[in-house]
Write an enzyme that holds these catalytic residues in place. Structure first.
Site, PDB file in Angstrom:
ATOM      1  N   GLU A  18      34.436  29.454  -0.509  1.00 22.86           N
ATOM      2  CA  GLU A  18      33.745  28.177  -0.644  1.00 22.86           C
ATOM      3  C   GLU A  18      32.295  28.423  -1.053  1.00 22.86           C
ATOM      4  OE1 GLU A  18      34.932  25.085  -0.104  1.00 22.86           O
ATOM      5  OE2 GLU A  18      36.743  25.333   1.127  1.00 22.86           O
TER       6      GLU A  18
ATOM      7  N   HIS B 214      36.681  27.387  -4.257  1.00 18.39           N
ATOM      8  CA  HIS B 214      36.421  25.974  -3.956  1.00 18.39           C
ATOM      9  C   HIS B 214      34.922  25.712  -3.884  1.00 18.39           C
ATOM     10  CE1 HIS B 214      40.473  24.421  -2.643  1.00 18.39           C
ATOM     11  NE2 HIS B 214      40.706  25.726  -2.669  1.00 18.39           N
TER      12      HIS B 214
ATOM     13  N   HIS C 138      40.807  21.367  -6.720  1.00 18.84           N
ATOM     14  CA  HIS C 138      40.111  20.103  -6.464  1.00 18.84           C
ATOM     15  C   HIS C 138      39.139  19.870  -7.616  1.00 18.84           C
ATOM     16  CE1 HIS C 138      40.996  20.792  -1.930  1.00 18.84           C
ATOM     17  NE2 HIS C 138      41.936  20.056  -2.495  1.00 18.84           N
TER      18      HIS C 138
ATOM     19  N   GLU D  30      35.096  19.991  -7.667  1.00 16.56           N
ATOM     20  CA  GLU D  30      34.397  21.183  -7.181  1.00 16.56           C
ATOM     21  C   GLU D  30      34.057  22.112  -8.345  1.00 16.56           C
ATOM     22  OE1 GLU D  30      36.963  22.633  -4.082  1.00 16.56           O
ATOM     23  OE2 GLU D  30      36.801  20.773  -2.939  1.00 16.56           O
TER      24      GLU D  30
END
Length: 227
Positions: free
Chosen positions: A219, A143, A46, A49
Site C-alpha cells: 500500500e 494498492h 482498484h 488507486e
C-alpha cells in the site's frame, strides 16, 4: 486476455532470456521447462488507486534496468507483471469496482470466466506455473491507501502452534528489511492478520489456495509520506 469491456489486460514476462537455462514457455506439450521460480506482480485492481501504477512502473523500470541488482533478479526469477488488472474500471472512472459493478479484489476465491475474466486468467496463470513444478516465490499486489501515510505491507500469518513460530517471522522479514533500506516504508503500519472479510482478496487466496508464503499487498499513501 481481454476484459468484459473488450479492453486488453496485458501481461509482461521479464527474465534473462539469454541465460544458459531453458526458458519457460507455459505452452502445453512443451517438456523442456526450467525450474526458475516466479514472481507475480499485479496492480490497479482498484481503479482510483493511481499510485499503484507509479509503483508498478518503478518496478518495471528497475527490473529492466542495467544495474547489477536488476541483472541478478532477471537471472534468478521470471517476473510476471499485470500492470492493470481492472482496465474497465480505470477507463470508466470507477473507484473500486469493475464494469460489472463488483470489487475484483473480493472475487479471487471463485472468479467467473465471463464476469471477471482478468482474475480468472490470473488464477489460471498461477496454476500453470505450479503445474510445471515451479515455485512462486513472491506475489505482490499493489494498492493505494487513502488514510495511512507512507508505504507499508499487508502480509499473512499462520495460526498454528508449531508452524506459526517458524513461518510468521519469515513473512515479516521482507517488510522489515525494506523499512530499514528506505525511509519511505513504514514498518509500524504493516499488518499481518488474515481477516475473514478479506478471504476473497488476491493476498489471502494466493496464500491459502496456492501456498505462496510471501504474498503481500503493498500500500502507498494517496496523501503523503509518513513524517
Amino acid at each position: 486476455t481481454r476484459s468484459i469491456g473488450n479492453l486488453s489486460c496485458d501481461l509482461l514476462t521479464i527474465t534473462d532470456w539469454d541465460g544458459p537455462e531453458t526458458i519457460p514457455s507455459l505452452t502445453p506439450g512443451v517438456n523442456t521447462v526450467q525450474l526458475k521460480p516466479a514472481i507475480v506482480v499485479t496492480a490497479r485492481v482498484h481503479p482510483a488507486e493511481g499510485v499503484a501504477s507509479y509503483m508498478c512502473a518503478g518496478i518495471i523500470n528497475f527490473i529492466t534496468g542495467p544495474s547489477p541488482e536488476a541483472q541478478v533478479l532477471r537471472e534468478r526469477f521470471v517476473w510476471y507483471i499485470v500492470p492493470m488488472i481492472n482496465p474497465d474500471g480505470v477507463v470508466q472512472g470507477n473507484t473500486r469496482v469493475s464494469l460489472a459493478g463488483v470489487d475484483l479484489n473480493r472475487q479471487f476465491r471463485s472468479p467467473s470466466r465471463f464476469l471477471q475474466p482478468t482474475v480468472w486468467h490470473l488464477r489460471n496463470l498461477l496454476e500453470q506455473i505450479l503445474d510445471e513444478g515451479r515455485e512462486i516465490m513472491f506475489y505482490f499486489d499493489l494498492h493505494g491507501h487513502c488514510k495511512k501515510r507512507g508505504i507499508f505491507f499487508y502480509g499473512n500469518s499462520v495460526d498454528h502452534p508449531e508452524k506459526g513460530p517458524q513461518i510468521n517471522p519469515r513473512i515479516r522479514l521482507l517488510p522489515k528489511l525494506c523499512s530499514l533500506a528506505s525511509d519511505d516504508i513504514t514498518y509500524r503500519h504493516c499488518d499481518f492478520s488474515v481477516q475473514d472479510e478479506k478471504d476473497g482478496t488476491a493476498r489471502i487466496v494466493a496464500f491459502k489456495d496456492y501456498d505462496i508464503t510471501y504474498t503481500y499487498t503493498i500500500e502507498a499513501s494517496m496523501d503523503a509520506s509518513d513524517p
